[in-house]
Design an enzyme around this catalytic site. Structure first.
Site, PDB file in Angstrom:
ATOM      1  N   ASN A 152       0.878  -1.162   0.000  1.00 45.13           N
ATOM      2  CA  ASN A 152       0.000   0.000   0.000  1.00 45.13           C
ATOM      3  C   ASN A 152       0.924   1.223   0.000  1.00 45.13           C
ATOM      4  OD1 ASN A 152      -1.804   2.037   0.482  1.00 45.13           O
ATOM      5  ND2 ASN A 152      -2.763   1.073   2.268  1.00 45.13           N
ATOM      6  N   LYS A 209       3.157   0.720   3.256  1.00 46.84           N
ATOM      7  CA  LYS A 209       2.747  -0.278   4.245  1.00 46.84           C
ATOM      8  C   LYS A 209       2.781  -1.620   3.533  1.00 46.84           C
ATOM      9  CE  LYS A 209      -0.510   2.647   6.707  1.00 46.84           C
ATOM     10  NZ  LYS A 209      -1.847   3.099   6.398  1.00 46.84           N
ATOM     11  N   ARG A 226      -2.418  -2.046  -3.628  1.00 53.49           N
ATOM     12  CA  ARG A 226      -3.640  -1.266  -3.451  1.00 53.49           C
ATOM     13  C   ARG A 226      -3.558  -0.071  -4.393  1.00 53.49           C
ATOM     14  NH1 ARG A 226      -5.196   3.149   0.941  1.00 53.49           N
ATOM     15  NH2 ARG A 226      -7.375   3.359   0.389  1.00 53.49           N
ATOM     16  N   HIS A 271     -12.824   2.698  -0.482  1.00 51.71           N
ATOM     17  CA  HIS A 271     -12.853   1.651   0.569  1.00 51.71           C
ATOM     18  C   HIS A 271     -13.495   0.364   0.041  1.00 51.71           C
ATOM     19  CE1 HIS A 271     -13.122   4.952   3.938  1.00 51.71           C
ATOM     20  NE2 HIS A 271     -11.857   4.615   3.741  1.00 51.71           N
ATOM     21  N   HIS A 286     -18.156   1.573   7.173  1.00 48.55           N
ATOM     22  CA  HIS A 286     -16.701   1.558   7.377  1.00 48.55           C
ATOM     23  C   HIS A 286     -16.336   2.877   8.045  1.00 48.55           C
ATOM     24  CE1 HIS A 286     -12.404   0.734   6.072  1.00 48.55           C
ATOM     25  NE2 HIS A 286     -12.377   2.010   6.391  1.00 48.55           N
ATOM     26  N   LEU A 287     -16.106   2.824   9.353  1.00 52.13           N
ATOM     27  CA  LEU A 287     -15.860   4.052  10.118  1.00 52.13           C
ATOM     28  C   LEU A 287     -14.436   4.047  10.642  1.00 52.13           C
ATOM     29  CD1 LEU A 287     -19.194   3.975  12.210  1.00 52.13           C
ATOM     30  CD2 LEU A 287     -18.834   4.948   9.921  1.00 52.13           C
ATOM     31  N   GLY A 308     -11.020   7.928   7.684  1.00 54.02           N
ATOM     32  CA  GLY A 308     -11.934   8.109   6.547  1.00 54.02           C
ATOM     33  C   GLY A 308     -13.135   7.230   6.832  1.00 54.02           C
ATOM     34  N   ARG A 321     -12.515  15.159   7.249  1.00 52.88           N
ATOM     35  CA  ARG A 321     -13.282  15.589   6.070  1.00 52.88           C
ATOM     36  C   ARG A 321     -14.722  15.913   6.460  1.00 52.88           C
ATOM     37  NH1 ARG A 321     -11.439  10.483   3.419  1.00 52.88           N
ATOM     38  NH2 ARG A 321      -9.370  10.899   2.585  1.00 52.88           N
ATOM     39  N   MET A 369     -11.809   9.188  18.048  1.00 46.26           N
ATOM     40  CA  MET A 369     -13.089   8.962  18.733  1.00 46.26           C
ATOM     41  C   MET A 369     -12.902   8.657  20.223  1.00 46.26           C
ATOM     42  SD  MET A 369     -16.268   9.217  18.383  1.00 46.26           S
ATOM     43  CE  MET A 369     -16.694   9.354  16.651  1.00 46.26           C
ATOM     44  N   ARG A 370     -11.767   8.034  20.584  1.00 44.15           N
ATOM     45  CA  ARG A 370     -11.505   7.758  22.014  1.00 44.15           C
ATOM     46  C   ARG A 370     -11.453   9.061  22.805  1.00 44.15           C
ATOM     47  NH1 ARG A 370      -6.757   3.844  20.205  1.00 44.15           N
ATOM     48  NH2 ARG A 370      -6.836   5.443  18.617  1.00 44.15           N
ATOM     49  N   GLU A 421     -15.299  -0.811  14.795  1.00 46.71           N
ATOM     50  CA  GLU A 421     -14.939  -2.030  15.513  1.00 46.71           C
ATOM     51  C   GLU A 421     -14.784  -1.807  17.012  1.00 46.71           C
ATOM     52  OE1 GLU A 421     -11.419  -3.653  13.603  1.00 46.71           O
ATOM     53  OE2 GLU A 421     -12.335  -3.323  11.648  1.00 46.71           O
ATOM     54  N   GLU A 480      -8.258  -5.481   4.897  1.00 47.03           N
ATOM     55  CA  GLU A 480      -8.051  -5.121   3.492  1.00 47.03           C
ATOM     56  C   GLU A 480      -6.845  -5.842   2.892  1.00 47.03           C
ATOM     57  OE1 GLU A 480      -8.763  -1.090   5.042  1.00 47.03           O
ATOM     58  OE2 GLU A 480      -9.358  -0.608   2.994  1.00 47.03           O
TER      59      GLU A 480
HETATM   60  P1  ADP Z   1      -7.720   4.657   8.797  1.00 47.15           P
HETATM   61  O1  ADP Z   1      -7.362   3.290   8.249  1.00 47.15           O
HETATM   62  O2  ADP Z   1      -8.820   5.347   8.089  1.00 47.15           O
HETATM   63  O3  ADP Z   1      -6.564   5.537   9.120  1.00 47.15           O
HETATM   64  P2  ADP Z   1      -8.662   3.192  11.124  1.00 47.15           P
HETATM   65  O4  ADP Z   1      -9.677   2.275  10.548  1.00 47.15           O
HETATM   66  O5  ADP Z   1      -7.410   2.608  11.659  1.00 47.15           O
HETATM   67  O6  ADP Z   1      -8.362   4.410  10.197  1.00 47.15           O
HETATM   68  O7  ADP Z   1      -9.385   4.008  12.295  1.00 47.15           O
HETATM   69  C1  ADP Z   1      -8.692   4.980  13.034  1.00 47.15           C
HETATM   70  C2  ADP Z   1      -9.667   5.639  13.989  1.00 47.15           C
HETATM   71  O8  ADP Z   1     -10.295   4.652  14.797  1.00 47.15           O
HETATM   72  C3  ADP Z   1      -9.008   6.567  14.995  1.00 47.15           C
HETATM   73  O9  ADP Z   1      -8.876   7.866  14.472  1.00 47.15           O
HETATM   74  C4  ADP Z   1      -9.982   6.533  16.156  1.00 47.15           C
HETATM   75  O10 ADP Z   1     -10.929   7.568  15.990  1.00 47.15           O
HETATM   76  C5  ADP Z   1     -10.701   5.231  16.015  1.00 47.15           C
HETATM   77  N1  ADP Z   1     -10.397   4.280  17.097  1.00 47.15           N
HETATM   78  C6  ADP Z   1      -9.370   3.412  17.192  1.00 47.15           C
HETATM   79  N2  ADP Z   1      -9.445   2.710  18.342  1.00 47.15           N
HETATM   80  C7  ADP Z   1     -10.537   3.142  18.995  1.00 47.15           C
HETATM   81  C8  ADP Z   1     -11.164   2.810  20.239  1.00 47.15           C
HETATM   82  N3  ADP Z   1     -10.676   1.886  21.062  1.00 47.15           N
HETATM   83  N4  ADP Z   1     -12.294   3.481  20.565  1.00 47.15           N
HETATM   84  C9  ADP Z   1     -12.812   4.419  19.755  1.00 47.15           C
HETATM   85  N5  ADP Z   1     -12.275   4.773  18.586  1.00 47.15           N
HETATM   86  C10 ADP Z   1     -11.166   4.142  18.193  1.00 47.15           C
END
Ligand code: ADP
Length: 403
Positions: free
Chosen positions: A10, A17, A94, A183, A211-212, A215, A244, A286-287, A336, A387
């Site tokens: 990637n 990566k 990718r 995605h 897919h949260l 992005g 975004r 989000m944490r 997740e 992925e």
């Molecule tokens: P990307 O691949 O788009 O960079 P990820 O799928 O790895 O992102 O998601 C990253 C995001 O997941 C972080 O910015 C955070 O907001 C959220 N995240 C990761 N772990 C936790 C958790 N334990 N609780 C809540 N949100 C989490």
């Protein structure tokens, strides 16, 4: 012994990566990351997974992608997994934007490279870096199949009614303006894994995938085929994301230019990098946002509420698009891990057959699982995305077919 290993790459503009998988059993042999390529502070982190070895870190100058891939190969070679190994069957790349041309994983040749290059105007940040990665890998192993797996491919099944913007058709066609979605590798993997979790064939089920991650995107999947998705010409459209804005009235852009005196480049940066959760409350993790909400922070509360409101709108919209829904699947970092997001997103949707069981939702696990009450009409699932495994699986299936 036939070659069963696949290296997944990637490639970003200043990072690579990678994961090495053995498709005989889908097991991971090694993974790692090269960051800040081209700077004096480049860093390589390599984790061998078969030997049970510790992660190894290296920092210094890695001048370009070629040097990065050489360094990766040297790290892999220390565990007997080098890129020159006859057991390597293919390299899967990718590629973010495949336009309308690429509906499936594709073995890269000159024509494929040219088409990915032709798509640079619609993916100026991603496709050039992806191309560099492919070209570098081709130079290193010219004898090996290099397979491009496109983020857009899964969405090419969208009907024209979902893929077209309601703008002048000639102008749209001239500039290839339409909704491509992104995605896709994750949406494909998660929708299939959700069907599996339900014990049914993908062809039989309708799934809304959320897919949260940093992005974020939603998709409506009918019988294994995508019929709508929230990202559009670029990944800016749709859900509220880490940085975004997602959906907004396009006239905001005219207003910022005319009244705010901002340049197009400044507006681009504002909407892609300084909006979403970070624009609303200064944090995109989000944490951290949940921690602030629990402490009574107003800005974090509003950011969370806007995020959830948008998510709910898409759940409702895709419910209507699909007609009947068998499951909603949450995936990626937020999906997740963030139980409060999952709970809030389906709260009040009982008349749609949607509910979350508080105890099941609170369970932390890396496994796909259901979090809806046992008698729920629509299942709510948490399905960790993978992925890299999906890219490796698609790559391996293609090279086996050609063999
Ligand atoms: P990307 O691949 O788009 O960079 P990820 O799928 O790895 O992102 O998601 C990253 C995001 O997941 C972080 O910015 C955070 O907001 C959220 N995240 C990761 N772990 C936790 C958790 N334990 N609780 C809540 N949100 C989490």
């Amino acid at each position: 012994m036939s070659a069963t290993r696949v290296l997944v790459l990637n490639s970003g503009s200043s990072s690579v990566k990678y994961q090495l998988l053995d498709m005989a059993d889908g097991g991971r042999l090694a993974m790692g990351l090269v960051e800040r390529i081209g700077e004096e502070t480049s860093r390589l982190k390599h984790t061998p997974l078969v030997t049970g070895g510790e992660s190894r870190e290296w920092s210094g100058t890695i001048a370009d992608h070629e040097a990065a891939l050489q360094a990766v190969s040297e790290e892999l070679a220390k565990d007997g997994l080098g890129l020159d190994s006859p057991e390597l069957a293919a390299i899967g790349h990718r590629v973010v934007h495949g336009g309308q041309a690429f509906t499936e994983p594709t073995v890269v040749d000159g024509a494929v490279l040219a088409e990915i290059e032709r798509l640079i105007p619609v993916a100026p940040l991603h496709n050039p870096a992806n191309l560099t990665g492919i070209r570098t890998a081709m130079a290193l192993r010219p004898d090996l199949p290099q397979v491009a797996v496109f983020d857009t491919a899964f969405h090419t099944t969208m009907p024209e009614s979902a893929a077209r913007y309601a703008i002048d058709v000639k102008t749209a066609d001239e500039h290839r303006i339409r909704r491509y979605g992104f995605h896709g590798t994750s949406h494909a993997y998660v929708s299939r894994a959700t069907a599996e979790l339900l014990g049914r064939a993908p062809e039989e089920v309708n799934v809304i995938v959320l897919h949260l991650g940093n992005g974020a995107s939603a998709s409506a999947v009918r019988g294994g085929r995508c019929v709508d998705t929230s990202m559009g010409l670029t990944p800016l459209e749709g859900l509220v994301m880490g940085t975004r804005s997602g959906d907004l009235d396009p006239a905001v852009i005219f207003h910022l230019a005319r009244v705010g005196g901002m340049s197009i480049a400044e507006i681009d940066t504002l909407l892609n990098k300084k909006s979403g959760l970070v624009g609303l409350c200064g944090d995109n993790d989000m944490r951290e946002i949940r921690r602030r909400v629990d402490e009574g922070d107003e800005a974090a509360r509003l950011a969370f509420d806007i995020y959830i409101h948008r998510l709910k709108k898409y759940i409702g919209a895709y419910y209507a698009v699909l007609g009947t829904v068998d499951a909603i699947a949450f995936t990626a970092g937020v999906g997740e891990n963030a139980a409060p997001v999952r709970e809030a997103a389906v709260a009040g949707l009982e008349t749609l057959g949607l509910a979350v069981d508080g105890a099941l939702n609170a369970v932390r696990s890396d496994e796909p699982r259901l979090i809806s009450p046992a008698d729920a009409r629509v299942k709510v699932a948490v399905v960790p995305t993978d992925e890299e495994l999906e890219i490796a699986t698609q790559t391996y299936a293609l090279v086996k077919k050609i063999d």
